[in-house]
Motif scaffolding. Structure first.
Motif, mmCIF file in Angstrom:
data_model
loop_
_atom_site.group_PDB
_atom_site.id
_atom_site.type_symbol
_atom_site.label_atom_id
_atom_site.label_comp_id
_atom_site.label_asym_id
_atom_site.label_seq_id
_atom_site.Cartn_x
_atom_site.Cartn_y
_atom_site.Cartn_z
ATOM 1 N N ILE C 533 51.876 50.895 34.113
ATOM 2 C CA ILE C 533 51.097 49.978 33.445
ATOM 3 C C ILE C 533 49.731 50.428 33.278
ATOM 4 C CG2 ILE C 533 49.980 47.737 33.897
ATOM 5 C CD1 ILE C 533 52.817 47.127 35.422
ATOM 6 N N ILE C 534 49.287 51.313 34.464
ATOM 7 C CA ILE C 534 47.777 51.609 34.437
ATOM 8 C C ILE C 534 47.437 52.665 33.273
ATOM 9 C CG2 ILE C 534 46.194 52.989 36.027
ATOM 10 C CD1 ILE C 534 47.786 50.970 38.431
ATOM 11 N N VAL C 535 48.553 53.743 33.443
ATOM 12 C CA VAL C 535 48.152 54.475 32.385
ATOM 13 C C VAL C 535 48.034 53.953 30.868
ATOM 14 C CG1 VAL C 535 49.086 56.469 31.013
ATOM 15 C CG2 VAL C 535 49.326 56.362 33.444
ATOM 16 N N ALA C 536 49.027 53.004 30.797
ATOM 17 C CA ALA C 536 48.930 52.290 29.373
ATOM 18 C C ALA C 536 47.527 51.535 29.322
ATOM 19 C CB ALA C 536 50.030 51.291 29.316
ATOM 20 N N ILE C 537 47.249 50.851 30.251
ATOM 21 C CA ILE C 537 45.975 50.038 30.173
ATOM 22 C C ILE C 537 44.851 50.810 30.187
ATOM 23 C CG2 ILE C 537 44.376 48.381 31.414
ATOM 24 C CD1 ILE C 537 46.973 46.726 31.216
ATOM 25 N N SER C 538 44.973 52.060 30.581
ATOM 26 C CA SER C 538 43.666 53.000 30.355
ATOM 27 C C SER C 538 43.642 53.576 28.933
ATOM 28 C CB SER C 538 44.034 54.272 31.268
ATOM 29 O OG SER C 538 44.028 53.791 32.850
ATOM 30 N N ILE C 539 44.729 53.752 28.680
ATOM 31 C CA ILE C 539 44.556 54.387 26.995
ATOM 32 C C ILE C 539 43.952 53.231 26.044
ATOM 33 C CG2 ILE C 539 45.925 54.801 25.254
ATOM 34 C CD1 ILE C 539 47.919 56.345 27.060
ATOM 35 N N LEU C 607 36.936 42.932 35.686
ATOM 36 C CA LEU C 607 37.682 41.836 36.232
ATOM 37 C C LEU C 607 38.795 41.392 35.290
ATOM 38 C CD1 LEU C 607 34.855 39.600 37.539
ATOM 39 C CD2 LEU C 607 36.323 40.911 38.757
ATOM 40 N N ILE C 608 38.443 41.709 33.804
ATOM 41 C CA ILE C 608 39.787 41.205 32.766
ATOM 42 C C ILE C 608 40.793 42.065 33.063
ATOM 43 C CG2 ILE C 608 40.262 41.056 30.559
ATOM 44 C CD1 ILE C 608 38.085 38.953 31.493
ATOM 45 N N THR C 609 40.608 43.368 33.066
ATOM 46 C CA THR C 609 41.541 44.491 33.056
ATOM 47 C C THR C 609 42.315 44.295 34.206
ATOM 48 O OG1 THR C 609 40.310 46.016 33.631
ATOM 49 C CG2 THR C 609 40.763 46.159 31.456
ATOM 50 N N SER C 610 41.803 44.006 35.269
ATOM 51 C CA SER C 610 42.526 44.092 36.728
ATOM 52 C C SER C 610 43.305 42.884 36.932
ATOM 53 C CB SER C 610 41.219 43.846 37.930
ATOM 54 O OG SER C 610 40.678 42.534 38.120
ATOM 55 N N PHE C 611 43.524 42.179 35.889
ATOM 56 C CA PHE C 611 44.829 40.835 35.729
ATOM 57 C C PHE C 611 45.877 41.519 35.788
ATOM 58 C CE2 PHE C 611 46.894 37.196 34.513
ATOM 59 C CZ PHE C 611 46.505 36.412 35.366
ATOM 60 N N ALA C 612 46.092 42.712 35.396
ATOM 61 C CA ALA C 612 47.124 43.660 35.151
ATOM 62 C C ALA C 612 47.772 44.041 36.318
ATOM 63 C CB ALA C 612 47.148 45.014 34.121
ATOM 64 N N ALA C 613 46.612 44.606 37.212
ATOM 65 C CA ALA C 613 46.806 44.841 38.499
ATOM 66 C C ALA C 613 45.564 45.182 39.196
ATOM 67 C CB ALA C 613 47.706 46.088 38.502
ATOM 68 N N ARG C 614 45.367 44.749 40.371
ATOM 69 C CA ARG C 614 43.885 44.814 40.651
ATOM 70 C C ARG C 614 43.373 46.057 40.903
ATOM 71 N NH1 ARG C 614 46.238 40.885 43.995
ATOM 72 N NH2 ARG C 614 45.157 39.001 44.036
ATOM 73 N N GLU C 615 44.158 47.123 41.133
ATOM 74 C CA GLU C 615 43.467 48.451 41.171
ATOM 75 C C GLU C 615 43.262 48.990 39.858
ATOM 76 O OE1 GLU C 615 46.570 47.553 41.907
ATOM 77 O OE2 GLU C 615 48.272 49.006 41.224
ATOM 78 N N VAL C 616 43.503 48.318 38.583
ATOM 79 C CA VAL C 616 43.360 48.741 37.414
ATOM 80 C C VAL C 616 41.672 48.704 37.271
ATOM 81 C CG1 VAL C 616 43.498 48.238 35.073
ATOM 82 C CG2 VAL C 616 45.432 47.980 36.491
#
Lengths: 73, 49, 714
Positions: C533-539, C607-616
């Motif tokens: 998820i994190i790689v995806a969100i990062s992209i 704060l918005i992106t960390s809804f995917a996972a806090r560590e994001v």
């Protein structure tokens, strides 16, 4: 004289007389059957649960379960 | 903005990622909510029929 | 003698060393998964025994087939072949703790009634010997009518002996009901089987008598897992059966159990003997201290303090190494690949985002290592015993301690673990407060903020201010959980206490292979589940932060008064790009809402992106700051945060007040969509997750507001 386990304040060896209450199956299944020796080991910091030794192993019971177990010294 | 090979690959990755995220967070939860799990355990582990 | 591949089920009470035997039999040929749709862990493996590849299933630990918990129900269902994902086992290996023979044999006598071949494994025979218990396996075998093998699972030659015994097994089905139900109980069983179970349910034939016994004891079937018809007929037949037992002078809840224990007593009285011991056992001596009224809670607190101090300091060298690896890797890719968009995406999006997550793997591994060690030694049960009094006072449960402690790693397994709490109300309160426990996804945020803004002053010789702040954040989460539970207890009142029967297993050295295996499993789950998820969100984020492409206008101090007020002339083009990107615009939109908390638009994006996972959050900041930096060199995120300056005011963006406010916000806010999803699944309604999101986020906003306003005005 028979008393309930919940009323016993100090450690000691007792004899289980009877198990009563609405849901006693699990207590019996854990080996707390009439005629078996039960040792009260100690109470937890706020009084309950109580730790007992039964059939060679240690068990923790809350007040509601201790009230179901009638014991005799 | 020039459109070269690297830009193409980058946008391709974006497309894949968007499909993955949609599937993971939109489609799968919807599918899952439609088909109830095999053991639908509610309060006190009593099974609901 | 069997040459066919078999399905072999390992069944037994909790704490009998079942997992050790499973590991010894299967080695690395095993996989751990959740049962589909539910949260009980399933372990399946294979083992070559006598030249044949057999399938081994490790069933969840159970005290009785008359199930009171989901774990026990799964064990029962699997054994009778009613569990659709698993075929009926060809052989049940009942693992028995030799030092606690009677209670363990209770389950064994139940399994013997199921019409499948049974073999009894007397495990921990060395421990029993140490306790002065000697057992004659042959006599046990004769009186029970099943093959018996005495082993110590730690011993390799014993495992070979077990394998030998399995390959020699003639798979004979033991005589059912050998424990001898009395006539009235038999009559009641037959009545129930013939009038209801046989015609109206799909319970397999071999399991009918055990199910009849279960129903007579329970008096109801509202938690039955199989299909049935004619519910009214079933209820009245159960009632009739119970009346038959009562007429025969028995108690429907007790008769079966007492008969089984009588039978067990006869079997063991001549097969085992205990030489009386006068000195207290090691377990008794440890317990005298560890569960002491005063020392107990103190020791529990110290154990937690030590755990978190260790996680913070011992993990640091590993984290520095990983950090360096990703920075160097990023630089290498940046310099190797031709310049272009893909280069930027890989370096600033993928590598930076992933690096920001992998770095916390050491801490997660340390945390789980400690949790599994505490579980393996038997201390976890003591913690529940010591804490139960306090927990019930605030509306929680002694059993809440372990799910809540799991919540330190991640709320999701913690919420799943609340299934061990049998009472619905206790369980829902535990679920609702569990996300306050500082999960490992908050670790990255806490660790980053602490490392950057809390000085590493040494206090009392061994503790640092950083370690204490870290500990304080954990305590803060616990306190908030307790307060919330206390309030909720008032909202959903209940009259009586709920049952809590818990075994306190004898202390032992943890089985290291099990500890390491489970720890590695958690780390793997973290990396694969969160990582994807994190790689995806990062992209996605990299794109949001890179588009639309804007060029910084060339300005001088004099020719544009409009822009002069909004940015500093020293601002670099990257920062300008970010500010005008989609992400920057979005952050700007929410900035007025979060400004009173001391957050700027960059934190807003996080704060918005960390809804995917806090560590994001950390990955996001990484992306934002990597993009912002001038090309050429990477510095660590920590340094970037410290050096970040607000272009409008020239002040550092992060003051201590902002850092504390942010940590408090992360401690309290419900910003994890996976948690919401799991709460929905576990409670079967949107009511609880919605309530959870609203109350936690409101509380977070309010607390951060207060903290920042006080902090910045000091």
């Amino acid at each position: 004289m028979a008393v309930f386990l919940s009323e016993i304040k100090s450690p000691g060896l007792f004899l289980v007389k009877n198990i009563q209450g609405s849901d006693t199956t699990r207590l019996l299944e854990m080996g707390i059957t009439p005629g078996i020796k039960l040792e009260v080991i100690r109470r937890a910091p706020l009084g309950f649960p109580v730790e007992i030794k039964i059939r060679g192993y240690l068990l923790s019971l809350r007040e509601s379960e201790a009230k179901c177990i009638e014991v005799e010294e | 903005m020039e459109f070269d090979f690297q830009t193409g690959v980058a946008f391709g990755m974006l497309a894949i990622v968007l499909v993955y995220l949609t599937n993971r967070f939109v489609l799968t939860p919807i599918r899952r909510s439609k088909t109830s799990p095999d053991h639908n355990c509610g309060p006190d582990c009593k099974c609901e029929h | 003698m069997s040459k066919e591949p078999l399905t072999i089920a390992l069944v037994g009470n909790p704490n009998t060393g079942k997992s050790t035997i499973f590991n010894a039999l299967t080695g690395l040929r095993q996989k751990i998964a959740n049962y589909p749709g539910i949260t009980v862990e399933q372990k399946v493996g294979t083992s070559i025994i006598g030249g044949v590849l057999h399938k081994i299933i490790d069933l969840p630990g159970a005290y009785s087939l008359n199930y009171k918990k989901l774990d026990e129900r799964i064990a029962y269902e699997t054994l009778i072949g009613s569990y659709e994902h698993e075929e009926i086992p060809d052989l049940a290996l009942v693992v028995v703790d030799s030092s606690n023979l009677d209670r363990n044999l209770y389950l064994a006598t139940q399994v013997m009634d199921l019409g499948i071949p049974v073999m009894l494994i007397l495990n921990m025979s060395d421990v029993a010997k140490g306790k002065g218990i000697s057992i004659n396996p042959d006599l046990i075998s004769n009186s029970l009518g099943v093959p018996v093998v005495a082993i110590s699972a730690k011993n390799k030659s014993d495992i070979d002996q077990l394998k030998q015994k399995i390959s020699e097994s003639d798979l004979e089905v033991p005589e059912p009901l050998k424990w001898g139900p009395d006539d009235s109980l038999k009559e009641a069983m037959n009545l129930l089987i013939n009038e209801w179970i046989k015609p109206y349910t799909n319970i397999p034939e071999s399991a009918r008598s055990i199910e009849a016994l279960r129903l007579i004891s329970e008096g109801e079937f509202n938690n039955a897992f199989y299909q049935f018809e004619k519910e009214e007929k079933g209820k009245s037949t159960i009632k009739k059966a119970r009346e038959l037992v009562e007429k025969g002078g028995g108690n429907p809840m007790a008769t079966e159990v007492l008969s089984r224990y009588n039978f067990i007593g006869e079997c063991t009285s001549n097969a085992s003997s205990i030489t009386s011991q006068t000195k207290a056992s090691l377990t008794d001596r440890i317990d005298a201290v560890v569960t002491h009224k005063v020392a107990g809670p103190v020791i529990f607190t110290l154990v937690l303090l030590f755990m978190f101090q260790a996680i913070f300091s011992w993990a640091t060298p590993f984290m520095d190494m990983i950090d360096l690896l990703f920075v160097e890797g990023g630089n290498w890719v940046a310099n190797t690949l031709p310049e272009g968009m893909l280069n930027d995406l890989l370096v600033d999006g993928v590598i930076a985002g992933l690096g920001g997550v992998v770095i916390f793997l050491p801490q997660i591994l340390f945390l789980f290592f400690f949790i599994y060690v505490l579980e393996g030694t038997g201390y976890m049960a003591r913690a529940a015993f010591v804490m139960d009094g306090f927990m019930t006072k605030v509306g929680l449960h002694g059993r809440s301690v372990v799910p809540l402690m799991s919540g330190f790693a991640c709320a999701i397994p913690g919420i799943m673990a609340t299934r061990t709490i049998e009472n619905w109300r206790d369980r829902i309160i535990t679920i609702m407060v569990l996300p306050f426990m500082a999960c490992s996804a908050r670790l990255p945020v806490y660790a980053l903020m602490i490392a950057a803004f809390i000085p590493s002053t040494t206090i009392l010789g061994i503790f640092t201010l950083q370690g204490i702040t870290f500990f304080g954040l954990y305590i803060f989460g616990i306190v908030m959980a307790v307060l919330a539970a206390f309030v909720m207890k008032r909202i959903f009142p209940t009259g009586q206490q709920t049952p809590f029967i818990m075994e306190l297993p004898a202390y032992k050295m943890p089985k290291w292979s099990v500890v390491f295996q489970n720890t590695a499993e958690r780390g793997k789950v973290f990396i694969t589940e969160a990582g994807k998820i994190i790689v995806a969100i990062s992209i996605v984020l990299w794109f949001l932060a890179s588009f639309p492409k804007t060029e910084m206008p060339v300005l001088t101090q004099t020719d544009n008064t409009e822009y002069n007020s909004s940015f500093d002339v020293t601002e670099n083009p990257e920062s300008y790009q970010l500010r005008h990107s989609f992400a920057g615009q979005f952050g700007k939109i929410i900035e007025p809402v979060i400004e009173p908390l001391g957050f700027d638009w960059k934190i807003g994006i996080g704060l918005i992106t960390s809804f995917a996972a806090r560590e994001v959050m950390v990955g996001t900041l990484n992306t934002i700051y990597s993009i912002e930096e001038e090309d050429g060199e990477s510095s660590t995120l920590k340094e970037k945060l410290i050096n970040d300056v607000n272009p409008e005011t020239g002040q550092p963006v992060y003051s201590i007040a902002t850092a504390i406010s942010l940590m408090i916000f992360f401690a309290l806010a419900m910003q994890c969509m996976s948690t919401i999803a799991i709460v929905k699944r576990e409670t079967n309604s949107w009511k609880w997750p919605t309530a959870m999101f609203v109350y936690m986020t409101a509380l977070a906003y309010l607390s951060s507001f207060i903290a920042f306003q006080i902090g910045s005005n000091l």
